[in-house]
Write a protein that holds these residues in place. Structure first.
Motif, short mmCIF file in Angstrom:
data_model
loop_
_atom_site.label_atom_id
_atom_site.label_comp_id
_atom_site.label_asym_id
_atom_site.label_seq_id
_atom_site.Cartn_x
_atom_site.Cartn_y
_atom_site.Cartn_z
N ILE A 30 14.01 -13.35 11.17
CA ILE A 30 13.74 -13.03 12.57
C ILE A 30 15.04 -12.57 13.20
CG2 ILE A 30 12.83 -13.92 14.75
CD1 ILE A 30 11.50 -16.16 13.09
N ASN A 31 15.11 -11.28 13.55
CA ASN A 31 16.37 -10.71 14.04
C ASN A 31 16.09 -9.58 15.03
OD1 ASN A 31 15.47 -8.66 12.35
ND2 ASN A 31 16.86 -9.23 10.68
N LEU A 32 17.10 -8.83 15.34
CA LEU A 32 16.94 -7.75 16.32
C LEU A 32 15.88 -6.75 15.87
CD1 LEU A 32 17.85 -6.26 18.87
CD2 LEU A 32 19.63 -5.16 17.50
N ARG A 33 15.88 -6.40 14.60
CA ARG A 33 14.91 -5.43 14.10
C ARG A 33 13.47 -5.89 14.30
NH1 ARG A 33 16.23 -5.59 9.00
NH2 ARG A 33 14.64 -7.13 8.51
N THR A 34 13.20 -7.14 13.92
CA THR A 34 11.83 -7.65 14.06
C THR A 34 11.45 -7.85 15.51
OG1 THR A 34 12.57 -9.96 13.83
CG2 THR A 34 11.97 -8.78 11.81
N ALA A 35 12.44 -8.21 16.34
CA ALA A 35 12.14 -8.39 17.77
C ALA A 35 11.74 -7.08 18.41
CB ALA A 35 13.36 -8.99 18.47
N ARG B 193 2.06 -12.93 12.43
CA ARG B 193 2.54 -13.17 11.06
C ARG B 193 3.37 -14.45 10.98
NH1 ARG B 193 7.13 -9.46 8.24
NH2 ARG B 193 8.14 -10.16 10.15
N LEU B 194 4.11 -14.74 12.04
CA LEU B 194 4.99 -15.92 12.03
C LEU B 194 4.33 -17.15 12.63
CD1 LEU B 194 8.40 -14.30 13.03
CD2 LEU B 194 7.73 -15.14 10.79
N ARG B 195 3.05 -17.10 12.92
CA ARG B 195 2.38 -18.25 13.54
C ARG B 195 2.54 -19.53 12.73
NH1 ARG B 195 -1.47 -18.86 17.63
NH2 ARG B 195 -1.70 -21.11 17.97
N PRO B 196 2.42 -19.50 11.39
CA PRO B 196 2.64 -20.74 10.62
C PRO B 196 4.02 -21.35 10.85
CG PRO B 196 1.57 -19.11 9.25
CD PRO B 196 2.00 -18.40 10.50
N HIS B 197 5.01 -20.49 11.09
CA HIS B 197 6.37 -20.99 11.34
C HIS B 197 6.52 -21.50 12.76
CE1 HIS B 197 10.68 -21.37 11.34
NE2 HIS B 197 10.80 -20.46 12.30
N THR B 198 6.06 -20.73 13.73
CA THR B 198 6.23 -21.15 15.12
C THR B 198 5.45 -22.43 15.43
OG1 THR B 198 4.41 -19.70 15.82
CG2 THR B 198 6.64 -18.79 15.91
N THR B 199 4.36 -22.66 14.70
CA THR B 199 3.55 -23.86 14.95
C THR B 199 4.31 -25.14 14.68
OG1 THR B 199 1.53 -22.65 14.43
CG2 THR B 199 1.41 -25.04 14.32
N GLU C 231 24.97 -5.01 11.31
CA GLU C 231 25.56 -6.31 11.66
C GLU C 231 24.65 -7.10 12.59
OE1 GLU C 231 28.53 -9.17 11.32
OE2 GLU C 231 28.48 -7.21 10.34
N GLU C 232 23.98 -6.40 13.53
CA GLU C 232 23.11 -7.09 14.48
C GLU C 232 21.96 -7.79 13.79
OE1 GLU C 232 24.03 -3.99 14.65
OE2 GLU C 232 25.06 -3.64 16.56
N ASN C 233 21.47 -7.23 12.67
CA ASN C 233 20.33 -7.82 11.97
C ASN C 233 20.73 -9.00 11.09
OD1 ASN C 233 18.36 -6.07 13.05
ND2 ASN C 233 18.95 -4.48 11.59
N LEU C 234 22.04 -9.19 10.89
CA LEU C 234 22.51 -10.32 10.10
C LEU C 234 22.62 -11.58 10.95
CD1 LEU C 234 25.22 -8.53 7.94
CD2 LEU C 234 22.88 -9.11 7.30
N GLN C 235 22.51 -11.44 12.27
CA GLN C 235 22.36 -12.57 13.18
C GLN C 235 20.87 -12.86 13.25
OE1 GLN C 235 24.86 -14.13 14.80
NE2 GLN C 235 26.54 -12.75 14.33
N CYS C 236 20.41 -13.93 12.59
CA CYS C 236 18.96 -14.07 12.43
C CYS C 236 18.54 -15.54 12.29
CB CYS C 236 18.50 -13.30 11.20
SG CYS C 236 19.20 -13.90 9.64
N MET C 237 17.24 -15.74 12.36
CA MET C 237 16.61 -17.01 12.02
C MET C 237 15.88 -16.83 10.69
SD MET C 237 14.98 -17.98 15.74
CE MET C 237 13.89 -19.23 15.02
N LEU C 238 15.92 -17.85 9.85
CA LEU C 238 15.25 -17.80 8.55
C LEU C 238 14.15 -18.85 8.54
CD1 LEU C 238 18.33 -17.48 6.17
CD2 LEU C 238 16.75 -15.68 6.85
N PRO C 239 12.89 -18.42 8.63
CA PRO C 239 11.79 -19.39 8.61
C PRO C 239 11.88 -20.30 7.39
CG PRO C 239 10.98 -17.21 9.18
CD PRO C 239 12.41 -17.03 8.78
N VAL C 240 11.49 -21.54 7.56
CA VAL C 240 11.51 -22.60 6.54
C VAL C 240 12.93 -23.09 6.30
CG1 VAL C 240 10.86 -23.31 4.22
CG2 VAL C 240 9.44 -21.66 5.45
N SER D 144 6.17 -14.42 21.96
CA SER D 144 5.02 -13.57 21.65
C SER D 144 4.29 -14.05 20.41
CB SER D 144 5.50 -12.12 21.47
OG SER D 144 4.44 -11.29 21.05
N GLU D 145 5.07 -14.40 19.38
CA GLU D 145 4.46 -14.85 18.12
C GLU D 145 3.78 -16.21 18.30
OE1 GLU D 145 4.69 -13.32 15.02
OE2 GLU D 145 6.39 -11.94 15.13
N ALA D 146 4.36 -17.06 19.12
CA ALA D 146 3.86 -18.43 19.25
C ALA D 146 2.48 -18.50 19.90
CB ALA D 146 4.85 -19.28 20.04
#
Length: 475
Positions: free
Chosen positions: A42-47, A106-112, A211-220, A98-100
């Motif tokens: 989850i990063n700038l690209r996906t946002a 797609r990320l609903r299992p993670h946001t839950t 570089e901006e996309n390397l600042q991210c969240m990793l589900p799980v 938005s995902e929550a």
């Protein structure tokens, strides 16, 4: 992605939290526990992709569209309304929101399973809090001013209140209030801040990833707790040509028994920074650093750093940034010029001050640099040669070291005496809170842990310096 070794979430015995752990069998060192494709980060690209899709579907969370929101952030940064570098975290926070609330996301299992926002007073079943199943989120960005004051650190309180003011400005001027509650927006900011990491620190070679996309969240993977002696680490899997990141793996650094908490190292930060970013204070023996300020004089502060081995605290370095008011050409003025000058002066002093102490394990082998205009004291206990920027300074004058140590001790003692409670009182309250008063607010428990760690560090530094005084008397 792939999750192996029966890894999953397990509720703690107290029932108040949960841990990420291997539940089926012992994990051997070197095993890969989790593999997450970088496309799921989850990063700038996906946002940008998610928010652009929301805009097409007329589910706007911003007032005037995505492009206008980005331009708003840029303009706000230039005017000083929004802190530099905050655009990415704002966009990712909006993606999380938005995902929550989207059952098909797609990320609903993670946001839950994320830590949940507090439920509103109306108990609305359609609220964001009803869709998140994790324990209630505790983070200072969510606290009221009264809750923040429980930290007994006025500088921290002021910094968080200023940030809340900035986020309120963004919410009121750029977001759709009918689609997003302010409290939910703060929750998303806290989630992004406390669960993001910088993959650029893991790269073994240059990649084509921005570089901006390397600042991210990793589900799980972001379910792992912190430890300075982590039993897991992250590994970047690059494409065959090394041009991009294919996946991120969570790898066991040692044998891990079933039920043991999986941990990674969030990095070394000062106590206040750790608390502000992650919302908790580490309690394991590890590096400790903190800035202790005199709120009545913003230019009077002491930065300390050290490490702990067992019950022994070893002071590593001290920086004294003292009152430089007499050297200001704009002293006494009100407004922008003086404020800018003072900010630059503080920054210059902090950058140029040598973080001077020897870190080879002896608590009394140290150096102190004092930047005061009236007391140019640079001392080096035992004639330690590594005095940065002090080629012409002499440490041979009688009483010079004693003055430097006394100056720091007096400063720290005054700070400690000015705090509303003592370390012993906080420790008793924390013990009573955990064993006899579990109903007390989680914010108070979190603030107490920070207060205890901060005061314990302060007392350790003072004990170190007092020991140095005693040794010098015998030389």
């Amino acid at each position: 992605g792939r999750v192996g070794c029966g890894v999953g979430l397990q509720t703690t015995q107290a029932g108040a939290g949960r841990v990420f752990t291997p539940r089926e069998r012992k994990v051997e060192s070197g095993e890969t526990l989790v593999r997450i494709p970088f496309s799921l980060a989850i990063n700038l690209r996906t946002a940008l992709r998610r928010l652009a899709g929301d805009q097409k579907a007329r589910r706007n969370v911003t007032r005037s569209g995505l492009r206008a929101f980005v331009e708003f952030c840029k303009a706000s940064i230039s005017r000083g309304k929004v802190s530099s570098g905050s655009t990415i975290s704002l966009l990712v926070a909006l993606q999380i929101l938005s995902e929550a609330v989207d059952p098909e996301a797609r990320l609903r299992p993670h946001t839950t399973i994320l830590p949940a926002p507090k439920k509103g007073k109306d108990g609305n079943e359609d609220s964001l809090a009803s869709t998140i199943k994790g324990p209630v989120m505790t983070h200072p960005i969510l606290w009221s001013e009264k809750e923040l004051e429980q930290t007994q650190n006025p500088t921290l309180v002021g910094a968080v209140l200023k940030e809340q003011e900035m986020l309120r400005y963004v919410y009121e001027n750029a977001l759709c209030a009918e689609h997003i509650e302010y409290e939910d927006f703060l929750w998303a900011i806290a989630i992004v801040r406390s669960r993001s990491l910088n993959l650029s620190l893991l790269r073994l070679s240059d990649t084509a990833d921005e570089e901006e996309n390397l600042q991210c969240m990793l589900p799980v993977i972001d379910l792992c707790d912190h430890s300075a002696e982590a039993n897991c680490s992250l590994r970047c899997c690059l494409s065959k040509d090394g041009g991009s990141i294919n996946a991120i793996e969570l790898v066991a650094q040692s044998d891990i028994d079933p039920g043991a908490t999986l941990t990674i190292d969030y990095g070394h930060r000062g106590l206040r920074d750790f608390f502000r970013v992650y919302g908790f204070t580490p309690d394991s023996p590890e590096c400790r650093s903190e800035i202790f300020e005199d709120v009545s004089n913003p230019l009077e502060s002491v930065f300390v750093n050290g490490h702990r081995k067992g019950t022994f605290f070893s002071l590593s370095k001290i920086v004294v940034v003292s009152s430089l008011l007499d050297s200001w050409p704009c002293r006494g003025r009100e407004g922008g010029a003086a404020s800018t000058s003072s900010a630059l002066l503080v920054q210059k002093a902090l950058v140029e001050a040598s973080l001077l102490l020897d870190g080879d394990g002896c608590s009394c082998l140290y150096e102190i640099e004092d930047e005061s205009p009236h007391l140019h004291t640079i001392s080096s206990f035992r004639q330690c040669p590594r005095v940065s920027g002090a080629e012409n300074a002499s440490c041979s004058e009688p009483g010079q070291e004693e003055k430097a140590i006394k100056r720091v001790l007096d400063f720290l003692k005054a700070l400690l005496e000015g705090m509303p409670t003592t370390l012993a009182e906080d420790q008793r309250l924390l013990l009573q809170n955990s064993s006899h008063h579990p109903q007390l607010a989680e914010s108070l428990q979190t603030a107490l842990r920070y207060r205890v760690a901060r005061k314990a560090l302060l007392e350790s530094v003072m004990e170190d310096l007092l020991a140095a005084q005693r040794i010098m008397l015998t030389l």
